[in-house]
Write a protein that holds these residues in place. Sequence first.
Motif, PDB file in Angstrom:
ATOM      1  N   ARG A 121      40.872  38.777  56.753  1.00 26.45           N
ATOM      2  CA  ARG A 121      42.034  38.775  55.868  1.00 26.45           C
ATOM      3  C   ARG A 121      41.719  39.551  54.591  1.00 26.45           C
ATOM      4  NH1 ARG A 121      46.097  35.608  57.115  1.00 26.45           N
ATOM      5  NH2 ARG A 121      46.849  35.585  54.962  1.00 26.45           N
ATOM      6  N   SER A 122      42.708  40.250  54.104  1.00 32.56           N
ATOM      7  CA  SER A 122      42.543  41.029  52.890  1.00 32.56           C
ATOM      8  C   SER A 122      43.234  40.317  51.733  1.00 32.56           C
ATOM      9  CB  SER A 122      43.155  42.424  53.077  1.00 32.56           C
ATOM     10  OG  SER A 122      43.081  43.164  51.887  1.00 32.56           O
ATOM     11  N   ILE A 123      42.463  39.998  50.705  1.00 30.83           N
ATOM     12  CA  ILE A 123      42.996  39.321  49.533  1.00 30.83           C
ATOM     13  C   ILE A 123      42.775  40.206  48.319  1.00 30.83           C
ATOM     14  CG2 ILE A 123      42.759  37.311  48.026  1.00 30.83           C
ATOM     15  CD1 ILE A 123      41.894  35.696  50.412  1.00 30.83           C
ATOM     16  N   SER A 124      43.792  40.397  47.538  1.00 30.67           N
ATOM     17  CA  SER A 124      43.691  41.235  46.345  1.00 30.67           C
ATOM     18  C   SER A 124      42.921  40.498  45.256  1.00 30.67           C
ATOM     19  CB  SER A 124      45.091  41.605  45.835  1.00 30.67           C
ATOM     20  OG  SER A 124      44.999  42.218  44.568  1.00 30.67           O
ATOM     21  N   SER A 125      41.699  40.943  44.999  1.00 29.01           N
ATOM     22  CA  SER A 125      40.903  40.317  43.942  1.00 29.01           C
ATOM     23  C   SER A 125      41.546  40.559  42.581  1.00 29.01           C
ATOM     24  CB  SER A 125      39.468  40.857  43.958  1.00 29.01           C
ATOM     25  OG  SER A 125      39.453  42.258  43.791  1.00 29.01           O
ATOM     26  N   ARG A 126      42.237  41.685  42.446  1.00 36.10           N
ATOM     27  CA  ARG A 126      42.910  41.976  41.177  1.00 36.10           C
ATOM     28  C   ARG A 126      44.010  40.948  40.905  1.00 36.10           C
ATOM     29  NH1 ARG A 126      44.698  48.036  40.021  1.00 36.10           N
ATOM     30  NH2 ARG A 126      42.413  48.150  40.060  1.00 36.10           N
ATOM     31  N   ASP A 127      44.755  40.598  41.961  1.00 36.97           N
ATOM     32  CA  ASP A 127      45.826  39.605  41.824  1.00 36.97           C
ATOM     33  C   ASP A 127      45.243  38.234  41.485  1.00 36.97           C
ATOM     34  OD1 ASP A 127      48.539  38.449  42.173  1.00 36.97           O
ATOM     35  OD2 ASP A 127      47.638  37.519  43.937  1.00 36.97           O
ATOM     36  N   VAL A 128      44.192  37.847  42.210  1.00 36.31           N
ATOM     37  CA  VAL A 128      43.567  36.543  41.961  1.00 36.31           C
ATOM     38  C   VAL A 128      42.984  36.493  40.558  1.00 36.31           C
ATOM     39  CG1 VAL A 128      41.680  35.000  42.634  1.00 36.31           C
ATOM     40  CG2 VAL A 128      43.086  36.084  44.396  1.00 36.31           C
ATOM     41  N   PHE A 129      42.340  37.578  40.134  1.00 35.36           N
ATOM     42  CA  PHE A 129      41.746  37.612  38.791  1.00 35.36           C
ATOM     43  C   PHE A 129      42.835  37.526  37.720  1.00 35.36           C
ATOM     44  CE2 PHE A 129      40.257  40.055  35.067  1.00 35.36           C
ATOM     45  CZ  PHE A 129      39.158  39.286  34.724  1.00 35.36           C
ATOM     46  N   ALA A 130      43.946  38.231  37.941  1.00 39.36           N
ATOM     47  CA  ALA A 130      45.041  38.218  36.967  1.00 39.36           C
ATOM     48  C   ALA A 130      45.640  36.823  36.828  1.00 39.36           C
ATOM     49  CB  ALA A 130      46.122  39.214  37.379  1.00 39.36           C
ATOM     50  N   ARG A 131      45.782  36.122  37.950  1.00 41.36           N
ATOM     51  CA  ARG A 131      46.399  34.788  37.911  1.00 41.36           C
ATOM     52  C   ARG A 131      45.434  33.722  37.408  1.00 41.36           C
ATOM     53  NH1 ARG A 131      48.842  33.323  43.549  1.00 41.36           N
ATOM     54  NH2 ARG A 131      49.806  31.644  42.358  1.00 41.36           N
ATOM     55  N   SER A 132      44.153  33.884  37.698  1.00 34.13           N
ATOM     56  CA  SER A 132      43.166  32.846  37.368  1.00 34.13           C
ATOM     57  C   SER A 132      42.486  33.059  36.032  1.00 34.13           C
ATOM     58  CB  SER A 132      42.087  32.794  38.445  1.00 34.13           C
ATOM     59  OG  SER A 132      41.307  33.985  38.424  1.00 34.13           O
ATOM     60  N   GLY A 133      42.501  34.302  35.519  1.00 27.95           N
ATOM     61  CA  GLY A 133      41.762  34.592  34.299  1.00 27.95           C
ATOM     62  C   GLY A 133      40.260  34.491  34.501  1.00 27.95           C
ATOM     63  N   GLY A 134      39.827  34.480  35.772  1.00 26.47           N
ATOM     64  CA  GLY A 134      38.405  34.387  36.075  1.00 26.47           C
ATOM     65  C   GLY A 134      37.875  32.970  36.095  1.00 26.47           C
ATOM     66  N   ASN A 135      38.744  31.967  35.885  1.00 22.05           N
ATOM     67  CA  ASN A 135      38.303  30.571  35.947  1.00 22.05           C
ATOM     68  C   ASN A 135      37.797  30.273  37.363  1.00 22.05           C
ATOM     69  OD1 ASN A 135      38.900  27.637  36.731  1.00 22.05           O
ATOM     70  ND2 ASN A 135      39.061  27.547  34.505  1.00 22.05           N
ATOM     71  N   PRO A 136      36.510  29.873  37.518  1.00 18.54           N
ATOM     72  CA  PRO A 136      35.936  29.681  38.853  1.00 18.54           C
ATOM     73  C   PRO A 136      36.728  28.710  39.735  1.00 18.54           C
ATOM     74  CG  PRO A 136      34.195  29.699  37.220  1.00 18.54           C
ATOM     75  CD  PRO A 136      35.499  29.675  36.459  1.00 18.54           C
ATOM     76  N   LEU A 137      37.207  27.605  39.161  1.00 12.66           N
ATOM     77  CA  LEU A 137      37.984  26.645  39.948  1.00 12.66           C
ATOM     78  C   LEU A 137      39.246  27.294  40.491  1.00 12.66           C
ATOM     79  CD1 LEU A 137      38.737  23.765  40.943  1.00 12.66           C
ATOM     80  CD2 LEU A 137      39.832  23.422  38.715  1.00 12.66           C
TER      81      LEU A 137
END
Length: 385
Positions: A121-137
């Motif tokens: 599966r391909s997941i956009s790390s940019r999208d996840v980073f934008a939504r999470s702010g880099g919070n590990p949880l």
Amino acid sequence: SSVMVDPLSRRQLEFSFFEKVSERVRALADEQPLLFVFEDLHWTDDESLRLLSHIVSDLEGSPVGVITTYRDPMGGSLSTTARQAFINMSRTAGFESLELEPFSEVETDEAIQMIVGDSGRSISSRDVFARSGGNPLFVGELAHVKNGDDSGALSSTVQLAVGARLGSLDDRTVEFLEICSLAQGGIRSSVVQRVAGSWSSAEGLSGVDEGIAHRFLVTDAAAAASSGDGASWRFRHPVVREVVASGIAPVRRVRLHARYMEALEVEYRNVLPERAEEMVFHAERARTLIDDARLVRYLLFAARLAMKSLSFERAAARYTRVIELAESEGVDDSLAEAMRGIVVAGSGAGRDEEIAGYFARAFLYYVSNGMIDKALEIAQIRFID
């Protein structure tokens, strides 16, 4: 029947138990060095925290290492027992405290790859980073959800974590954060105050202070500088904003978006065309409470802005929305501008017949109304194509 336990006797029993545990650990450490790792101490009950604090202090100098991890609650609102336990442990020799920073975008991508593995599966790390702010949880939860669900839904863990923190706030602050969660772009206290209606300026600023103190909001210096209209704030993590917004009842949500429109029309009365995208954002979500003409007005503002910046695809999308709203055989100025805009933007890939229809209708409208310059403009573009 119930049995009353004298508090003093209870403390003595607890101390006696803690001593026995320490003795047992010390005996094991005499045989070989020990390392204990305790994760997520923020979920630990008070008795366990007191036991841990006692053991760490009692075994100082023994070949025993202890590593603990915990997530600091928003606002630093640790329980009294937890705070005292950490103070006690900090006084032992060799104590070291490390505050982990959020993941960078590269580290976010690495974490996602570890979670996704060979699933394909391909997941956009940019999208996840934008939504999470880099919070590990949040990174972990968003990656897990997107790995099995393309809807971008929020996991129950994220919702519960944010919900628990909201539960520690008073109703007024929660209401303030809910209003903030529907803002598009930077959050301004003057706008939120107008949306809230009955709030005073002091109450609005108090809401900002509480939001920052409990680590929901941060100052958005970049937004304030670019807009030039005073202080601005944003949610620390976009995913937190999503959770807060998801708790608003649908009917109230529509009403709040309509009130945002009213507030922004006052705040930006002299620069409304430049704020078109923000107005469209709220207008689309307040459709049941506003007339189509109002939405069309801001869609055209937004399309013109996009054309000026050569963002033709965005412009075409806005013009297309105007045509969808028209649903009429008759052509007026707004519909003619939208059809002309799509022709000029040249975003008709795979829509040649549809674009040709827009050209014909707009051309005839401009000719019949004496707007020859506009008729010639789209004719020239169409003939070149």
